[in-house]
Design an enzyme around this catalytic site. Sequence first.
Site, short mmCIF file in Angstrom:
data_model
loop_
_atom_site.label_atom_id
_atom_site.label_comp_id
_atom_site.label_asym_id
_atom_site.label_seq_id
_atom_site.Cartn_x
_atom_site.Cartn_y
_atom_site.Cartn_z
N GLY A 241 7.42 -0.15 4.80
CA GLY A 241 6.17 -0.46 4.14
C GLY A 241 6.27 -0.31 2.63
O GLY A 241 7.32 -0.53 2.04
N GLU A 242 5.13 0.04 2.01
CA GLU A 242 5.07 0.30 0.57
C GLU A 242 5.42 -0.93 -0.26
O GLU A 242 5.81 -0.82 -1.42
CB GLU A 242 6.00 1.46 0.19
CG GLU A 242 5.73 2.73 0.96
CD GLU A 242 6.79 3.79 0.71
OE1 GLU A 242 7.42 3.77 -0.36
OE2 GLU A 242 6.98 4.63 1.60
N GLY A 243 5.32 -2.12 0.31
CA GLY A 243 5.64 -3.33 -0.42
C GLY A 243 7.09 -3.73 -0.39
O GLY A 243 7.46 -4.79 -0.91
N SER A 244 7.93 -2.93 0.25
CA SER A 244 9.38 -3.18 0.21
C SER A 244 9.77 -4.49 0.89
O SER A 244 10.56 -5.27 0.37
CB SER A 244 10.13 -2.03 0.88
OG SER A 244 9.86 -0.80 0.24
N ASP B 66 0.84 -1.20 0.00
CA ASP B 66 0.00 0.00 0.00
C ASP B 66 0.87 1.24 0.00
O ASP B 66 2.03 1.21 0.42
CB ASP B 66 -0.91 0.01 1.23
CG ASP B 66 -0.14 0.25 2.52
OD1 ASP B 66 -0.21 1.38 3.07
OD2 ASP B 66 0.56 -0.67 2.98
#
Length: 367
Positions: free
Chosen positions: A319-322, A176
């Site tokens: 976060g952010e898919g990392s 996200d």
Amino acid sequence: MNLDDFSDLIERPDGGVRRDAEEHRERLAVPVGALGRLDELGEWLSAAQQSVPVKAIERPRVVLFAGDHGVAELDVSGRAAGTAHELVRAALDGASPVAVLARRFSVPVRIVDAGLDCDLDLLPESVVRHRVRRGSGRIDVEDALTAEEAEQAVRLGMRVADEEADSGTDLVVLGDLSVGGTTAAATLIAALCGTDASVVTGRGGAGIDDLAWMRKCAAIRDALRRARPVLGDQLELLATVGGADLAAMTGFLLQSAVRRMPVVLDGVVSAACALVAQRAAFRAPDWWLAGQVSGEPAQAKALDRMALTPLLDHGVTVGEGSGALLALPLVQAAAALAAELPERAQEPAEQKTEEQSDDAEPAESTA
């Protein structure tokens, strides 16, 4: 729309194929157990693909759902309210961690604006064309979405999952790009796990100080009072204390399971959506992997409830898919090892026994 209908549409990965994959693994030259969890991953992929040996992961994709949450106005995030579009812009420009990793791993990134609070002309049309609404409501005092918007967002996620499956994507890394999203996610998890706000309140990917943590905890407490009366209806729950991006991710996860497309979950937001999806379809988690430990207490609660064990624990909180993207090479390695390792040579004694068995003539019947 009734999310419970997905329960009849989702099947588990093929158990017979998984048993075949286990038997295949026992014949490999490397001793069983020597590869640790990679063996388990390879067998899981075989069952998901219905293929022995497993096929290589050749067309993975990062899919990020973006949105702003009104609760961020309470200063519960490390970022200012309404600035999720800056995260999107950084990812598009290749300047965010997920963009750097995706470039290094040669994995395409798709960003879907479900509920950003910004003008449409700030981002490419390919990103914003599916927007459900501009920002989600402040969940401590109002609904995040109307019932119609919640259904629209779920259907958006379903449509994106179908597009990915139809294009040949064989594994999705789900994340996200949100501001205030961890507050909504923690509220969903607390409601579904029956726990208090203080148990699930973390400090978010951007990090917050003690005062912001207390404000966040109070916001989750107030949102929980609004969430508990609607626990019997997952769509209404998403409308009440979720958000457009979270509802879209829930629809994406459910439809991905219908389409037999494996998904690697990232942090607390994707875990919250997965928990909502599990409540609707209990077999759905069999199609997901937990990529990493995010450090958010709510994520740990959700993964424990779904019996998902994270692949990595590197302390990545951005976060952010990392974090989930970091787990992708591990999954690809498991597939390669299961597919390419040779079978062990037969022992001479085994060969001789087989030859004797082949040469032996059947005994004559005395009946």
